[in-house]
Design a protein around this motif. Sequence first.
Motif, PDB file in Angstrom:
ATOM      1  N   TYR A   6      15.449  -3.625  10.258  1.00 31.33           N
ATOM      2  CA  TYR A   6      14.700  -2.436  10.414  1.00 31.33           C
ATOM      3  C   TYR A   6      15.875  -1.221  11.406  1.00 31.33           C
ATOM      4  O   TYR A   6      15.915  -0.797  10.727  1.00 31.33           O
ATOM      5  N   GLU A   7      16.490  -2.519  12.415  1.00 32.08           N
ATOM      6  CA  GLU A   7      17.276  -0.780  12.623  1.00 32.08           C
ATOM      7  C   GLU A   7      18.774  -0.618  12.280  1.00 32.08           C
ATOM      8  O   GLU A   7      18.375   0.383  12.068  1.00 32.08           O
ATOM      9  N   GLN A   8      18.705  -1.766  11.857  1.00 33.76           N
ATOM     10  CA  GLN A   8      20.538  -1.079  10.530  1.00 33.76           C
ATOM     11  C   GLN A   8      19.689   0.155   9.650  1.00 33.76           C
ATOM     12  O   GLN A   8      20.688   0.967   9.936  1.00 33.76           O
ATOM     13  N   VAL A   9      18.450  -0.382   9.290  1.00 40.03           N
ATOM     14  CA  VAL A   9      18.388   0.845   8.040  1.00 40.03           C
ATOM     15  C   VAL A   9      17.558   2.149   9.074  1.00 40.03           C
ATOM     16  O   VAL A   9      18.584   3.277   8.440  1.00 40.03           O
ATOM     17  N   TYR A  10      17.240   2.684  10.006  1.00 38.07           N
ATOM     18  CA  TYR A  10      16.738   3.515  11.083  1.00 38.07           C
ATOM     19  C   TYR A  10      18.258   4.191  10.852  1.00 38.07           C
ATOM     20  O   TYR A  10      19.060   5.250  11.024  1.00 38.07           O
ATOM     21  N   GLU A  11      19.741   3.412  11.364  1.00 39.97           N
ATOM     22  CA  GLU A  11      20.701   3.015  12.215  1.00 39.97           C
ATOM     23  C   GLU A  11      21.133   4.457  10.728  1.00 39.97           C
ATOM     24  O   GLU A  11      21.786   5.286  10.745  1.00 39.97           O
ATOM     25  N   ILE A  12      21.319   3.889   8.999  1.00 45.79           N
ATOM     26  CA  ILE A  12      21.470   4.691   8.206  1.00 45.79           C
ATOM     27  C   ILE A  12      20.546   6.199   7.673  1.00 45.79           C
ATOM     28  O   ILE A  12      21.309   6.810   8.135  1.00 45.79           O
ATOM     29  N   VAL A  13      19.391   5.887   8.292  1.00 44.73           N
ATOM     30  CA  VAL A  13      19.200   7.240   8.011  1.00 44.73           C
ATOM     31  C   VAL A  13      18.722   8.398   8.796  1.00 44.73           C
ATOM     32  O   VAL A  13      19.143   8.919   8.383  1.00 44.73           O
ATOM     33  N   LEU A  31      23.598  -1.961   3.355  1.00 45.94           N
ATOM     34  CA  LEU A  31      23.325  -3.032   3.943  1.00 45.94           C
ATOM     35  C   LEU A  31      23.352  -4.645   3.754  1.00 45.94           C
ATOM     36  O   LEU A  31      24.079  -5.457   4.749  1.00 45.94           O
ATOM     37  N   GLY A  32      24.689  -4.637   2.320  1.00 47.17           N
ATOM     38  CA  GLY A  32      24.405  -5.910   1.816  1.00 47.17           C
ATOM     39  C   GLY A  32      23.633  -6.558   1.498  1.00 47.17           C
ATOM     40  O   GLY A  32      23.813  -7.574   0.801  1.00 47.17           O
ATOM     41  N   MET A  33      22.288  -5.782   0.693  1.00 50.89           N
ATOM     42  CA  MET A  33      21.006  -6.628   0.209  1.00 50.89           C
ATOM     43  C   MET A  33      20.239  -5.548  -0.740  1.00 50.89           C
ATOM     44  O   MET A  33      19.561  -4.786  -0.153  1.00 50.89           O
ATOM     45  N   ALA A  34      21.088  -5.373  -1.651  1.00 46.97           N
ATOM     46  CA  ALA A  34      21.252  -4.328  -2.233  1.00 46.97           C
ATOM     47  C   ALA A  34      19.869  -4.695  -3.578  1.00 46.97           C
ATOM     48  O   ALA A  34      18.991  -4.278  -3.913  1.00 46.97           O
ATOM     49  N   ARG A  35      19.729  -6.073  -3.254  1.00 46.86           N
ATOM     50  CA  ARG A  35      18.466  -6.812  -3.879  1.00 46.86           C
ATOM     51  C   ARG A  35      17.409  -6.155  -3.536  1.00 46.86           C
ATOM     52  O   ARG A  35      16.101  -6.795  -3.630  1.00 46.86           O
ATOM     53  N   SER A  36      17.432  -6.225  -2.019  1.00 45.49           N
ATOM     54  CA  SER A  36      16.188  -6.131  -1.751  1.00 45.49           C
ATOM     55  C   SER A  36      15.883  -5.012  -0.705  1.00 45.49           C
ATOM     56  O   SER A  36      15.367  -4.291   0.073  1.00 45.49           O
ATOM     57  N   SER A  37      15.772  -3.688  -2.081  1.00 52.63           N
ATOM     58  CA  SER A  37      15.854  -2.281  -1.922  1.00 52.63           C
ATOM     59  C   SER A  37      14.471  -2.426  -0.811  1.00 52.63           C
ATOM     60  O   SER A  37      13.943  -1.453  -0.481  1.00 52.63           O
ATOM     61  N   ARG A  38      13.499  -3.579  -1.744  1.00 55.57           N
ATOM     62  CA  ARG A  38      11.771  -2.832  -1.113  1.00 55.57           C
ATOM     63  C   ARG A  38      11.769  -2.859  -0.088  1.00 55.57           C
ATOM     64  O   ARG A  38      10.855  -2.569   0.819  1.00 55.57           O
ATOM     65  N   LEU A  39      12.491  -4.142   1.014  1.00 59.51           N
ATOM     66  CA  LEU A  39      12.901  -4.698   2.622  1.00 59.51           C
ATOM     67  C   LEU A  39      12.625  -3.161   3.076  1.00 59.51           C
ATOM     68  O   LEU A  39      12.046  -2.882   4.143  1.00 59.51           O
ATOM     69  N   VAL A  40      14.254  -1.532   2.022  1.00 59.69           N
ATOM     70  CA  VAL A  40      14.211  -0.745   3.127  1.00 59.69           C
ATOM     71  C   VAL A  40      12.789   0.226   3.461  1.00 59.69           C
ATOM     72  O   VAL A  40      12.597   0.777   3.782  1.00 59.69           O
ATOM     73  N   GLY A  41      12.229   0.092   2.154  1.00 59.93           N
ATOM     74  CA  GLY A  41      10.901   0.833   2.224  1.00 59.93           C
ATOM     75  C   GLY A  41      10.513  -0.015   2.969  1.00 59.93           C
ATOM     76  O   GLY A  41       9.419   0.825   4.003  1.00 59.93           O
ATOM     77  N   ALA A  43      10.535  -0.737   5.915  1.00 65.12           N
ATOM     78  CA  ALA A  43      11.609  -0.514   7.170  1.00 65.12           C
ATOM     79  C   ALA A  43      10.617   0.701   7.318  1.00 65.12           C
ATOM     80  O   ALA A  43      10.645   0.922   8.274  1.00 65.12           O
ATOM     81  N   ILE A  44      10.874   1.547   6.424  1.00 66.12           N
ATOM     82  CA  ILE A  44      10.446   3.074   6.455  1.00 66.12           C
ATOM     83  C   ILE A  44       9.395   3.464   6.678  1.00 66.12           C
ATOM     84  O   ILE A  44       8.804   3.783   7.734  1.00 66.12           O
ATOM     85  N   ILE A  45       8.184   2.405   6.229  1.00 63.97           N
ATOM     86  CA  ILE A  45       6.903   3.018   6.313  1.00 63.97           C
ATOM     87  C   ILE A  45       6.286   2.287   8.285  1.00 63.97           C
ATOM     88  O   ILE A  45       6.253   3.508   8.462  1.00 63.97           O
ATOM     89  N   GLN A  46       7.112   1.633   8.627  1.00 61.27           N
ATOM     90  CA  GLN A  46       7.086   1.014  10.238  1.00 61.27           C
ATOM     91  C   GLN A  46       8.164   1.718  10.631  1.00 61.27           C
ATOM     92  O   GLN A  46       7.904   1.842  11.912  1.00 61.27           O
ATOM     93  N   ALA A  47       8.898   2.568  10.680  1.00 63.22           N
ATOM     94  CA  ALA A  47       9.478   4.204  10.897  1.00 63.22           C
ATOM     95  C   ALA A  47       8.814   5.154  11.089  1.00 63.22           C
ATOM     96  O   ALA A  47       9.648   5.666  11.767  1.00 63.22           O
ATOM     97  N   HIS A  48       7.926   4.357  11.330  1.00 61.49           N
ATOM     98  CA  HIS A  48       6.632   6.154  11.522  1.00 61.49           C
ATOM     99  C   HIS A  48       6.382   6.723  12.827  1.00 61.49           C
ATOM    100  O   HIS A  48       5.814   7.568  13.282  1.00 61.49           O
ATOM    101  N   ASP A  49       7.339   5.943  13.467  1.00 58.43           N
ATOM    102  CA  ASP A  49       7.646   5.377  15.484  1.00 58.43           C
ATOM    103  C   ASP A  49       8.532   7.306  15.743  1.00 58.43           C
ATOM    104  O   ASP A  49       9.216   6.722  15.236  1.00 58.43           O
ATOM    105  N   PRO A  50       7.451   7.689  16.463  1.00 57.42           N
ATOM    106  CA  PRO A  50       8.793   9.108  17.174  1.00 57.42           C
ATOM    107  C   PRO A  50       9.642   8.355  17.711  1.00 57.42           C
ATOM    108  O   PRO A  50      10.486   9.207  17.387  1.00 57.42           O
ATOM    109  N   ASN A  51       9.687   7.453  18.741  1.00 55.42           N
ATOM    110  CA  ASN A  51      10.230   6.983  19.077  1.00 55.42           C
ATOM    111  C   ASN A  51      11.795   6.868  18.390  1.00 55.42           C
ATOM    112  O   ASN A  51      12.677   6.595  19.128  1.00 55.42           O
ATOM    113  N   LEU A  52      11.378   6.776  17.171  1.00 48.94           N
ATOM    114  CA  LEU A  52      13.042   5.820  16.548  1.00 48.94           C
ATOM    115  C   LEU A  52      13.491   6.937  15.729  1.00 48.94           C
ATOM    116  O   LEU A  52      14.572   7.092  15.456  1.00 48.94           O
ATOM    117  N   LYS A  53      12.936   8.488  16.080  1.00 51.26           N
ATOM    118  CA  LYS A  53      13.011   9.420  15.025  1.00 51.26           C
ATOM    119  C   LYS A  53      13.776   9.553  14.278  1.00 51.26           C
ATOM    120  O   LYS A  53      14.951   9.560  13.535  1.00 51.26           O
TER     121      LYS A  53
END
Length: 108
Positions: A6-13, A31-41, A43-53
Amino acid sequence: MQQNFYEQVYEIVKLVPKGRVTTYGAIAKALGMARSSRLVGTAIIQAHDPNLKVPAHRVVNRNGLLTGKHHYQTPTQMQDLLEADGIEVKDDQVQNFKKVFWDPLTEL
DNA sequence: GTGTTGACCCCAA
DNA sequence: TTTGGGGCCAACA
């Protein structure tokens, strides 16, 4: 490294410059998980935390479509945020998507 | 531990 | 061109 991918995704975003957008697939591939693009989504859902910015509104699907706008507080939140960044959004679709598209693999 | 879901992507008809 | 089906892997019930 990928203890929390998740943190990896947040870093990129968080690296996405203003006025640009990226895609789930691009992030997944970066991130090297091209076939797991759904996981990115997921992760982003969980990224609603304002602390993550994490500017989740700058992340769209491969077609440049605002698939996740319905997850926001208001259906217009995502589009409004994108327009605030100088990105044209029409009918839930990012205009000039090819122009505003920011590829982490290329730009990094 | 099993089954379903999902801010996706790719390919075939 | 639009639709339909398969795959992928973590989170949730």
